[in-house]
Design a protein around this motif. Structure first.
Motif, PDB file in Angstrom:
ATOM      1  N   LEU A 206       0.828  -1.205   0.000  1.00  0.00           N
ATOM      2  CA  LEU A 206       0.000   0.000   0.000  1.00  0.00           C
ATOM      3  C   LEU A 206       0.872   1.269   0.000  1.00  0.00           C
ATOM      4  O   LEU A 206       1.779   1.388   0.829  1.00  0.00           O
ATOM      5  CB  LEU A 206      -0.886  -0.027   1.251  1.00  0.00           C
ATOM      6  N   PHE A 207       0.643   2.166  -0.929  1.00  0.00           N
ATOM      7  CA  PHE A 207       1.333   3.459  -1.056  1.00  0.00           C
ATOM      8  C   PHE A 207       2.826   3.338  -1.361  1.00  0.00           C
ATOM      9  O   PHE A 207       3.573   4.294  -1.188  1.00  0.00           O
ATOM     10  CB  PHE A 207       1.127   4.330   0.196  1.00  0.00           C
ATOM     11  N   ALA A 208       3.255   2.153  -1.850  1.00  0.00           N
ATOM     12  CA  ALA A 208       4.672   1.962  -2.177  1.00  0.00           C
ATOM     13  C   ALA A 208       5.017   2.516  -3.554  1.00  0.00           C
ATOM     14  O   ALA A 208       6.153   2.401  -4.010  1.00  0.00           O
ATOM     15  CB  ALA A 208       5.026   0.476  -2.103  1.00  0.00           C
ATOM     16  N   GLY A 209       4.050   3.120  -4.240  1.00  0.00           N
ATOM     17  CA  GLY A 209       4.290   3.637  -5.588  1.00  0.00           C
ATOM     18  C   GLY A 209       3.864   2.628  -6.624  1.00  0.00           C
ATOM     19  O   GLY A 209       3.631   1.463  -6.316  1.00  0.00           O
ATOM     20  N   ASN A 210       3.715   3.100  -7.866  1.00  0.00           N
ATOM     21  CA  ASN A 210       3.258   2.224  -8.945  1.00  0.00           C
ATOM     22  C   ASN A 210       4.079   2.497 -10.200  1.00  0.00           C
ATOM     23  O   ASN A 210       4.011   3.600 -10.750  1.00  0.00           O
ATOM     24  CB  ASN A 210       1.772   2.485  -9.205  1.00  0.00           C
ATOM     25  N   ILE A 230       8.244   9.736   1.123  1.00  0.00           N
ATOM     26  CA  ILE A 230       8.359  11.146   1.473  1.00  0.00           C
ATOM     27  C   ILE A 230       8.818  11.323   2.916  1.00  0.00           C
ATOM     28  O   ILE A 230       8.513  12.332   3.560  1.00  0.00           O
ATOM     29  CB  ILE A 230       7.019  11.879   1.224  1.00  0.00           C
ATOM     30  N   GLY A 231       9.596  10.327   3.394  1.00  0.00           N
ATOM     31  CA  GLY A 231      10.064  10.343   4.782  1.00  0.00           C
ATOM     32  C   GLY A 231      10.943  11.538   5.123  1.00  0.00           C
ATOM     33  O   GLY A 231      11.103  11.879   6.291  1.00  0.00           O
ATOM     34  N   ARG A 232      11.544  12.179   4.102  1.00  0.00           N
ATOM     35  CA  ARG A 232      12.390  13.344   4.384  1.00  0.00           C
ATOM     36  C   ARG A 232      11.586  14.647   4.437  1.00  0.00           C
ATOM     37  O   ARG A 232      12.126  15.707   4.702  1.00  0.00           O
ATOM     38  CB  ARG A 232      13.482  13.481   3.319  1.00  0.00           C
ATOM     39  N   TRP A 233      10.284  14.585   4.083  1.00  0.00           N
ATOM     40  CA  TRP A 233       9.466  15.795   4.101  1.00  0.00           C
ATOM     41  C   TRP A 233       8.928  16.023   5.512  1.00  0.00           C
ATOM     42  O   TRP A 233       8.601  15.070   6.217  1.00  0.00           O
ATOM     43  CB  TRP A 233       8.267  15.655   3.157  1.00  0.00           C
ATOM     44  N   SER A 234       8.823  17.289   5.907  1.00  0.00           N
ATOM     45  CA  SER A 234       8.167  17.578   7.185  1.00  0.00           C
ATOM     46  C   SER A 234       6.663  17.613   6.939  1.00  0.00           C
ATOM     47  O   SER A 234       6.212  17.682   5.788  1.00  0.00           O
ATOM     48  CB  SER A 234       8.633  18.929   7.735  1.00  0.00           C
ATOM     49  N   ARG A 235       5.923  17.573   8.035  1.00  0.00           N
ATOM     50  CA  ARG A 235       4.468  17.585   7.893  1.00  0.00           C
ATOM     51  C   ARG A 235       3.992  18.880   7.231  1.00  0.00           C
ATOM     52  O   ARG A 235       3.083  18.882   6.402  1.00  0.00           O
ATOM     53  CB  ARG A 235       3.825  17.406   9.274  1.00  0.00           C
ATOM     54  N   LEU A 283       2.913   6.285   8.001  1.00  0.00           N
ATOM     55  CA  LEU A 283       2.932   4.986   7.319  1.00  0.00           C
ATOM     56  C   LEU A 283       4.357   4.473   7.172  1.00  0.00           C
ATOM     57  O   LEU A 283       5.181   5.124   6.524  1.00  0.00           O
ATOM     58  CB  LEU A 283       2.319   5.114   5.915  1.00  0.00           C
ATOM     59  N   SER A 284       4.629   3.308   7.751  1.00  0.00           N
ATOM     60  CA  SER A 284       5.963   2.743   7.559  1.00  0.00           C
ATOM     61  C   SER A 284       6.001   2.061   6.190  1.00  0.00           C
ATOM     62  O   SER A 284       4.985   1.610   5.691  1.00  0.00           O
ATOM     63  CB  SER A 284       6.297   1.768   8.679  1.00  0.00           C
ATOM     64  N   PRO A 285       7.216   2.013   5.576  1.00  0.00           N
ATOM     65  CA  PRO A 285       7.320   1.398   4.265  1.00  0.00           C
ATOM     66  C   PRO A 285       6.916  -0.078   4.321  1.00  0.00           C
ATOM     67  O   PRO A 285       7.198  -0.735   5.327  1.00  0.00           O
ATOM     68  CB  PRO A 285       8.799   1.517   3.918  1.00  0.00           C
ATOM     69  N   PRO A 286       6.255  -0.609   3.274  1.00  0.00           N
ATOM     70  CA  PRO A 286       5.826  -2.001   3.303  1.00  0.00           C
ATOM     71  C   PRO A 286       7.017  -2.957   3.192  1.00  0.00           C
ATOM     72  O   PRO A 286       8.043  -2.585   2.673  1.00  0.00           O
ATOM     73  CB  PRO A 286       4.934  -2.138   2.084  1.00  0.00           C
TER      74      PRO A 286
END
Ligand code: HEC
Ligand code: HEC
Length: 286
Positions: A206-210, A230-235, A283-286
């Motif tokens: 889920l949400f891992a890209g396509n 997008i883990g490097r983006w701030s909220r 969301l943690s990466p799958p």
């Protein structure tokens, strides 16, 4: 006599106040439905470039063939003007037409089924408030065997679970609002998640890209993975992107996402964009 007149005047005044209070409490359902209509992106598929709102969209090319998103204006003959709220709820939640035939998941009921009953009613009220347009759309042009609509009974049995959203009591209301907007009306997973060979979302990623998104475009991952996400983006950076389309590196969103932002997330309240950002960054990466 004057005393009675005064009493009547007081009563009349109280009645007026009561009416005003009731009016304030029941905000027009169509107005509430407008927000859902925007984040739902109905226009992106059901309105052709330069065409009348919801009177049928541009051809939607997929690996299974070309879809022609139908007219969903309140025209009784060529749109959904004769539908009841129950018909609409059934379409959005179960992916079934009023006659019971299954819809193709190119219509993202696979996400919209999560809308609450109240939100579906408000969305229906808004769609019904738009001008009716009489216009027939062409039949879909799909390859065999995908052109056989009854095959979708099996598809839905395998892949579709038409339940409304259930909030997670362990999470706060902002997170839950974000989860609802992303997984339900925003249908973000429909582009940002890879699909299996039968066109169903691969829920293990889920949400891992396509790699093969709409129109063959590559769609990036949007989990909190710092590499493929997008883990490097701030909220705040994420909320800002959803408002104006500018990434933290100064680039602007392109392709399908530009439309999602323009017609959808840019029209939300700041609080709702913050909710979406809060959910995605959890969301943690799958
Ligand atoms: C990604 C493209 C896409 C989006 C976004 C989309 N739809 Fe659709 N919709 C379709 C397609 C394609 C069909 C035809 C499905 C079929 O024939 O099986 C359809 C069918 C429908 C139908 C059935 C119409 C009929 O005549 O039977 C309704 C109702 C509908 N959509 C409502 C909506 C609403 C409301 C929204 C926004 C919340 C929306 N759709 C967003 C692609 C889309
Ligand atoms: C119709 C397909 C589609 C839908 C629906 C969609 N996206 Fe996107 N999204 C894309 C594409 C394509 C890109 C890449 C844009 C680019 O190249 O600039 C993207 C990019 C993004 C990015 C930037 C990622 C990066 O690394 O640059 C974020 C964040 C994002 N989407 C969030 C969302 C959210 C939140 C939703 C739901 C409200 C959503 N998307 C719905 C197609 C979609």
């Amino acid at each position: 006599m004057p005393r009675i007149a005064r009493a009547l005047a007081v009563l009349a005044g109280a009645a007026t106040l009561a009416t005003v209070a009731a009016g304030a409490a029941t905000v027009d359902p169509a107005a509430r439905g407008e927000t859902l209509f925007h984040i739902g992106g109905c226009v992106n598929c059901h309105t052709a470039k330069g065409g009348a709102t919801l009177a049928g969209g541009d051809p939607l090319r997929t690996p299974f063939g070309t879809f022609h998103p139908p007219n969903i204006t309140p025209d009784p003959e060529t749109g959904i003007g004769s539908w009841t709220l129950a018909d609409f709820v059934r379409a959005m939640r179960e992916g079934r037409a009023p006659d019971g035939m299954p819809y193709y998941p190119a219509f993202p009921y696979t996400s919209y089924h999560r809308l609450t009953d109240e939100d579906l009613a408000d969305l229906f009220a808004y769609v019904r408030s738009l001008p009716p347009v009489q216009k027939r759309t062409p039949d879909h042009d799909l390859r065999f065997p995908y052109n056989l609509r009854f095959g979708l009974y099996l598809w839905q049995w395998l892949f579709h679970d038409p339940q409304p959203f259930v909030p997670d009591p362990a999470k706060d209301p902002l997170w839950n609002r974000g989860a609802y907007l992303v997984l339900g009306p925003g249908h973000c997973a429909e582009c940002h998640t890879p699909r299996n060979w039968l066109g169903a979302l691969d829920t293990t990623r889920l949400f891992a890209g396509n790699p093969a998104g709409p129109g063959g475009d590559k769609v990036p991952g949007i989990t909190a993975d710092p590499e493929n996400g997008i883990g490097r983006w701030s909220r705040d950076q994420l909320a800002f992107y959803l408002k104006v389309g500018m990434r933290p590196d100064g680039d602007f969103a392109g392709g399908e996402m530009a439309r999602v932002i323009e017609n959808g997330t840019s029209r939300l309240a700041d609080e709702d964009r913050l909710a979406i950002a809060t959910f995605l960054l959890s969301l943690s990466p799958p």
